[in-house]
Motif scaffolding. Sequence first.
Motif, PDB file in Angstrom:
ATOM      1  N   PHE A  99       0.843  -1.192   0.000  1.00  0.00           N
ATOM      2  CA  PHE A  99       0.000   0.000   0.000  1.00  0.00           C
ATOM      3  C   PHE A  99       0.887   1.254   0.000  1.00  0.00           C
ATOM      4  CE2 PHE A  99      -3.950   1.655   2.639  1.00  0.00           C
ATOM      5  CZ  PHE A  99      -4.129   2.693   1.738  1.00  0.00           C
ATOM      6  N   GLN A 183      -9.071   8.058   7.442  1.00  0.00           N
ATOM      7  CA  GLN A 183      -9.202   7.775   8.876  1.00  0.00           C
ATOM      8  C   GLN A 183      -9.787   6.388   9.084  1.00  0.00           C
ATOM      9  OE1 GLN A 183      -8.638   9.500  11.697  1.00  0.00           O
ATOM     10  NE2 GLN A 183      -7.858  11.404  10.802  1.00  0.00           N
ATOM     11  N   VAL A 184      -9.035   5.535   9.751  1.00  0.00           N
ATOM     12  CA  VAL A 184      -9.533   4.177   9.994  1.00  0.00           C
ATOM     13  C   VAL A 184     -10.623   4.210  11.061  1.00  0.00           C
ATOM     14  CG1 VAL A 184      -8.910   1.879  10.834  1.00  0.00           C
ATOM     15  CG2 VAL A 184      -7.381   3.122   9.303  1.00  0.00           C
ATOM     16  N   THR A 185     -11.765   3.577  10.764  1.00  0.00           N
ATOM     17  CA  THR A 185     -12.865   3.566  11.727  1.00  0.00           C
ATOM     18  C   THR A 185     -13.085   2.196  12.346  1.00  0.00           C
ATOM     19  OG1 THR A 185     -14.407   3.240   9.902  1.00  0.00           O
ATOM     20  CG2 THR A 185     -14.108   5.496  10.667  1.00  0.00           C
ATOM     21  N   ALA A 186     -12.686   1.135  11.649  1.00  0.00           N
ATOM     22  CA  ALA A 186     -12.895  -0.205  12.208  1.00  0.00           C
ATOM     23  C   ALA A 186     -11.920  -1.197  11.601  1.00  0.00           C
ATOM     24  CB  ALA A 186     -14.326  -0.667  11.934  1.00  0.00           C
ATOM     25  N   ASP A 188     -11.278  -5.387  11.424  1.00  0.00           N
ATOM     26  CA  ASP A 188     -11.903  -6.661  11.718  1.00  0.00           C
ATOM     27  C   ASP A 188     -10.896  -7.728  11.313  1.00  0.00           C
ATOM     28  OD1 ASP A 188     -13.401  -8.928  11.778  1.00  0.00           O
ATOM     29  OD2 ASP A 188     -14.825  -8.332  10.220  1.00  0.00           O
ATOM     30  N   SER A 195      -2.676 -15.908   8.830  1.00  0.00           N
ATOM     31  CA  SER A 195      -3.141 -15.366   7.557  1.00  0.00           C
ATOM     32  C   SER A 195      -2.315 -15.952   6.414  1.00  0.00           C
ATOM     33  CB  SER A 195      -3.061 -13.845   7.553  1.00  0.00           C
ATOM     34  OG  SER A 195      -1.722 -13.452   7.405  1.00  0.00           O
TER      35      SER A 195
ATOM     36  N   VAL B 138      -6.844   4.561  -1.048  1.00  0.00           N
ATOM     37  CA  VAL B 138      -7.031   3.308  -0.315  1.00  0.00           C
ATOM     38  C   VAL B 138      -6.779   2.157  -1.288  1.00  0.00           C
ATOM     39  CG1 VAL B 138      -8.606   1.849   0.998  1.00  0.00           C
ATOM     40  CG2 VAL B 138      -8.706   4.328   1.278  1.00  0.00           C
ATOM     41  N   ARG B 155     -10.973  -2.077   3.057  1.00  0.00           N
ATOM     42  CA  ARG B 155      -9.858  -2.679   2.325  1.00  0.00           C
ATOM     43  C   ARG B 155      -9.487  -4.003   2.965  1.00  0.00           C
ATOM     44  NH1 ARG B 155      -3.980  -2.192   4.112  1.00  0.00           N
ATOM     45  NH2 ARG B 155      -4.124  -1.208   6.140  1.00  0.00           N
ATOM     46  N   GLU B 156      -8.916  -4.866   2.145  1.00  0.00           N
ATOM     47  CA  GLU B 156      -8.455  -6.142   2.651  1.00  0.00           C
ATOM     48  C   GLU B 156      -7.088  -5.935   3.291  1.00  0.00           C
ATOM     49  OE1 GLU B 156      -9.528 -10.015   0.649  1.00  0.00           O
ATOM     50  OE2 GLU B 156      -7.458  -9.703   0.015  1.00  0.00           O
ATOM     51  N   ILE B 157      -6.912  -6.443   4.502  1.00  0.00           N
ATOM     52  CA  ILE B 157      -5.596  -6.420   5.136  1.00  0.00           C
ATOM     53  C   ILE B 157      -5.185  -7.877   5.336  1.00  0.00           C
ATOM     54  CG2 ILE B 157      -5.904  -4.173   6.251  1.00  0.00           C
ATOM     55  CD1 ILE B 157      -6.681  -5.601   8.818  1.00  0.00           C
ATOM     56  N   ASP B 158      -3.954  -8.121   5.731  1.00  0.00           N
ATOM     57  CA  ASP B 158      -3.541  -9.500   5.940  1.00  0.00           C
ATOM     58  C   ASP B 158      -4.348 -10.075   7.105  1.00  0.00           C
ATOM     59  OD1 ASP B 158      -1.696  -9.345   3.889  1.00  0.00           O
ATOM     60  OD2 ASP B 158      -0.105  -8.614   5.202  1.00  0.00           O
ATOM     61  N   GLY B 159      -5.162 -11.064   6.816  1.00  0.00           N
ATOM     62  CA  GLY B 159      -5.922 -11.714   7.871  1.00  0.00           C
ATOM     63  C   GLY B 159      -7.212 -11.024   8.262  1.00  0.00           C
ATOM     64  N   GLY B 160      -7.699 -10.093   7.470  1.00  0.00           N
ATOM     65  CA  GLY B 160      -8.971  -9.457   7.813  1.00  0.00           C
ATOM     66  C   GLY B 160      -9.295  -8.287   6.921  1.00  0.00           C
ATOM     67  N   LYS B 161     -10.091  -7.366   7.471  1.00  0.00           N
ATOM     68  CA  LYS B 161     -10.410  -6.177   6.695  1.00  0.00           C
ATOM     69  C   LYS B 161     -10.480  -4.955   7.588  1.00  0.00           C
ATOM     70  CE  LYS B 161     -15.213  -7.612   6.690  1.00  0.00           C
ATOM     71  NZ  LYS B 161     -16.329  -8.104   5.887  1.00  0.00           N
ATOM     72  N   GLU B 162     -10.425  -3.795   6.960  1.00  0.00           N
ATOM     73  CA  GLU B 162     -10.355  -2.543   7.698  1.00  0.00           C
ATOM     74  C   GLU B 162     -11.236  -1.534   6.985  1.00  0.00           C
ATOM     75  OE1 GLU B 162      -6.250  -0.740   8.724  1.00  0.00           O
ATOM     76  OE2 GLU B 162      -6.955   0.301   6.945  1.00  0.00           O
ATOM     77  N   THR B 163     -11.992  -0.775   7.767  1.00  0.00           N
ATOM     78  CA  THR B 163     -12.873   0.221   7.165  1.00  0.00           C
ATOM     79  C   THR B 163     -12.367   1.604   7.517  1.00  0.00           C
ATOM     80  OG1 THR B 163     -14.698  -1.316   7.401  1.00  0.00           O
ATOM     81  CG2 THR B 163     -15.294   0.961   7.032  1.00  0.00           C
ATOM     82  N   SER B 164     -12.410   2.500   6.537  1.00  0.00           N
ATOM     83  CA  SER B 164     -12.001   3.871   6.828  1.00  0.00           C
ATOM     84  C   SER B 164     -12.879   4.859   6.076  1.00  0.00           C
ATOM     85  CB  SER B 164     -10.530   4.083   6.490  1.00  0.00           C
ATOM     86  OG  SER B 164     -10.216   3.492   5.270  1.00  0.00           O
ATOM     87  N   THR B 165     -12.764   6.115   6.477  1.00  0.00           N
ATOM     88  CA  THR B 165     -13.485   7.160   5.768  1.00  0.00           C
ATOM     89  C   THR B 165     -12.454   8.102   5.157  1.00  0.00           C
ATOM     90  OG1 THR B 165     -13.585   8.463   7.785  1.00  0.00           O
ATOM     91  CG2 THR B 165     -15.513   7.133   7.276  1.00  0.00           C
TER      92      THR B 165
END
Lengths: 322, 248
Positions: A99, A183-186, A188, A195, B138, B155-165
Motif C-alpha cells: 500500500f 481515517q480508519v474507523t474499524a 476486523d 493469515s 485506499v 480494504r483487505e488487510i492480511d488476515g482481515g479487513k479494515e474500514t475507513s473514511t
Amino acid sequence: MSVLVYTESEGQKFKKAAFEVASYAKGVATMLGTTVTAVSINGGDSSELGTYGVDKVLEIKNDKLSTFNAKAYADAIKQAAVQEGAKVVVVSSTADSKFLAPLLAVHLNAGYASNVVELPESVSPFKVKRTAFTNKAFNVTEMPTDVKVIGLSNNAFGLKENEGAAASDAFDPSLSDGDFGVQVTAVDKATDKVSIADAEIVVSGGRGLKGPENWGMIEELADVLGAATACSKPVSDMGWRPHSEHVGQTGKPVASNLYIAVGVSGAIQHLAGINASKVKVVINNDPEAPFFKAADYGIVGDAFEVVPKLIEKLKEFKSNNA
Amino acid sequence: MKILVCISHVPDTTSKINFTDGDTKFDTNGVQFVINPNDEFGLTRAMWFKEKQGASVDVANVGGPETEPTLRKALAIGADNAIRVNTEATDGFYVARQLAKVIQDGGYDLVIAGRESIDYNGGMVPGMISALTGANFVNTCIGLEVEGDMATVTREIDGGKETSTAKLPLIVGGQKGLVEESDLRIPNMRGIMMARKKPLTVVEPIEANQETKAVQFQKPTPKGEVTLVDPENIDQLVTLLHNEAKVI
Ligand SMILES: Cc1cc2nc3c(=O)[nH]c(=O)nc-3n(C[C@H](O)[C@H](O)[C@H](O)COP(=O)(O)OP(=O)(O)OC[C@H]3O[C@@H](n4cnc5c(N)ncnc54)[C@H](O)[C@@H]3O)c2cc1C
C-alpha cells in the motif's frame, strides 16, 4: 548512504516479514559495500534486528501512527531515507507495505520494483529479478534512478542471520494533517488464525470437497500444521468459504514453503497464483488432474479417505518429534 | 460525481505466456486481450454509482491503438466516455504520470484503478497517481460507498479487513469484492451498438520519465516429475516432507 529497510511490526512485535527484508537489505548492502539502517514505527525490540544484519535502527514512537496509515507511514519512511541518504529502500510484500511503497517511490522520485525474488543480479547497472504474469514468468528489471524502492516477495529470500549492531536512534518525522486524510474507523481481524500472507504452510480446498460442511478436515489439517486455510475461486464464489481465502491469479498470491491442495483441479489461473510456493502437494481422485503436473508430491485418492489419514499420521509425527 | 475507471489491457488469464526478440518482449501472437480482472470489478461498481447516484463514468487507458477494443468493451458495459493516452505503457511510474494528467484535466472526484494488472503485476499505478495528484488513497479495496463528498472504504488487510473514511477526491486500488463475481457486467447487444457511437478520445502523452525498464524475461524452469505416494502408505508422504523437502 546505507540501505534503508522498513521493518514492519504488529502489536509492538516485528513481523517475520521484517526479519526477511532485513536479511535481504543486508545482502544488498554487502553488494554495495555499505550498512543497513532500519526504520521501525512503534516497533518491537530493536536489538532483534541486529541478528539479521541491521546496523542502526531509526525508532519512531508516535501515537498518531498507532494504526497503519499509508500516507503518513510513507512520509515518515521518506524522511528517514532522505536523512540517511539511502539509495536503496527495501519493503516487504505485506498488504500494508504494498500500500505504501508506490507513495514512497513517488516521494523519493524512485523507480519501484515489486515482487522481487532475489538479490540484485548486478548493482551497476542495478538489475533485479521479479515475478510477472502472475508467476507465469520472471522479468529482469533495470532501475536507472538514483534511488530505488524494492518490494521483496514474501518467503522469497528467507531469514539469514548476520551480525549487526542494531544501535537505536530516536527518529521524529514531521507529519502534516494532509497525511491523515484517510481515517480508519474499524478493523476486523481474526487474531487466532494464521493469515495466508504470513503462513509458511497453506492448506487449500477446492470444489472436490463438495460443500462447506466438509471443511472441518481442512481446518484440522491446517491446525496440525500451523497452516493457513485457502480455497479455489469457485469455492469462494459459491460462498462456501470467505473471499479472503480465494487464492490464484485473481485472488491472493501464495508464496509459502508448503502448499497442500485438496480437491483442486489445478486450472491455469489457480496455479498462477500459487506457483511461487516452494513445495506443492496435491490430493485428487483424478490422476489426470492438471495439478499433478505442477506438484512435487501427489496422492491419487479420495480426499475424504486420504485427509483424515494424513491428519492422523501428522499427529503421530508431531508427537514423535516434539 | 465524476468517476474515472483506469482500464488495463491484459492477456486473458488462460493465455500461454511466451516471449520473442531474445526474450525481451511479450509474444502477443494468438493472445486474446481483456479488461484486467481487477479493473472489471471497479467498472461494475462505477456502473452502480452511475445508476443509483447519477455519476458520470469515464474510462482511460495508456496504450497504443491495439487497446481500443478493450476500451470499447468498457463503453459497451456502460461507461460514458473513453480516453486513450497514445503511448506504450512502458513502466508503472510512466503510466501513472500520464493518468495523473488525465485526472487533473478531467477534475475527477473518484478514480478506481485495479490493485494490480495481471501482466506486469507492478501494483503501483493507483498509489502513484494518488501521490502525484495529492488525492486520498485506499488500496486493495473491497467495499466502496460515497455520500456527498465522503467515502467509506473497506480494504483487505492480511488476515482481515479494515474500514475507513476519506474525503473525495479519492483514488482506490480495487479488486474482487468491490462487487460480487456474479454481478460482473458483460456487454449486451444494445450496449455494444451504443458503444460504437460513444466518444473515444485519443490524447497525446506528456513528456515524462520512465523509471524502470523490463530488460529480459524468463520462464520458470520446468518442473520435474511429481512423486506419487500410495494412499495406503501415507507415512511415506510425511517422511518425504520431513526428510526430502524439509518443510515440516
Ligand atoms: C478470469 C478468470 C480468473 C480466474 N481466477 C482464478 C483464481 O484466481 N483462482 C482459482 O482458483 N481459480 C480461478 N479461476 C477459475 C479456474 O479456471 C477454475 O475454474 C478453478 O480454479 C477450479 O476450481 P477447483 O479446482 O476447486 O474446481 P474443479 O475444477 O471443479 O476441480 C475440482 C477437483 O476436485 C477433484 N475431486 C472431486 N472429488 C474429489 C474427492 N472426493 N477427492 C479428491 N479430489 C476430488 C476433481 O477431480 C477435480 O480435479 C479463474 C477463471 C477465470 C475465467
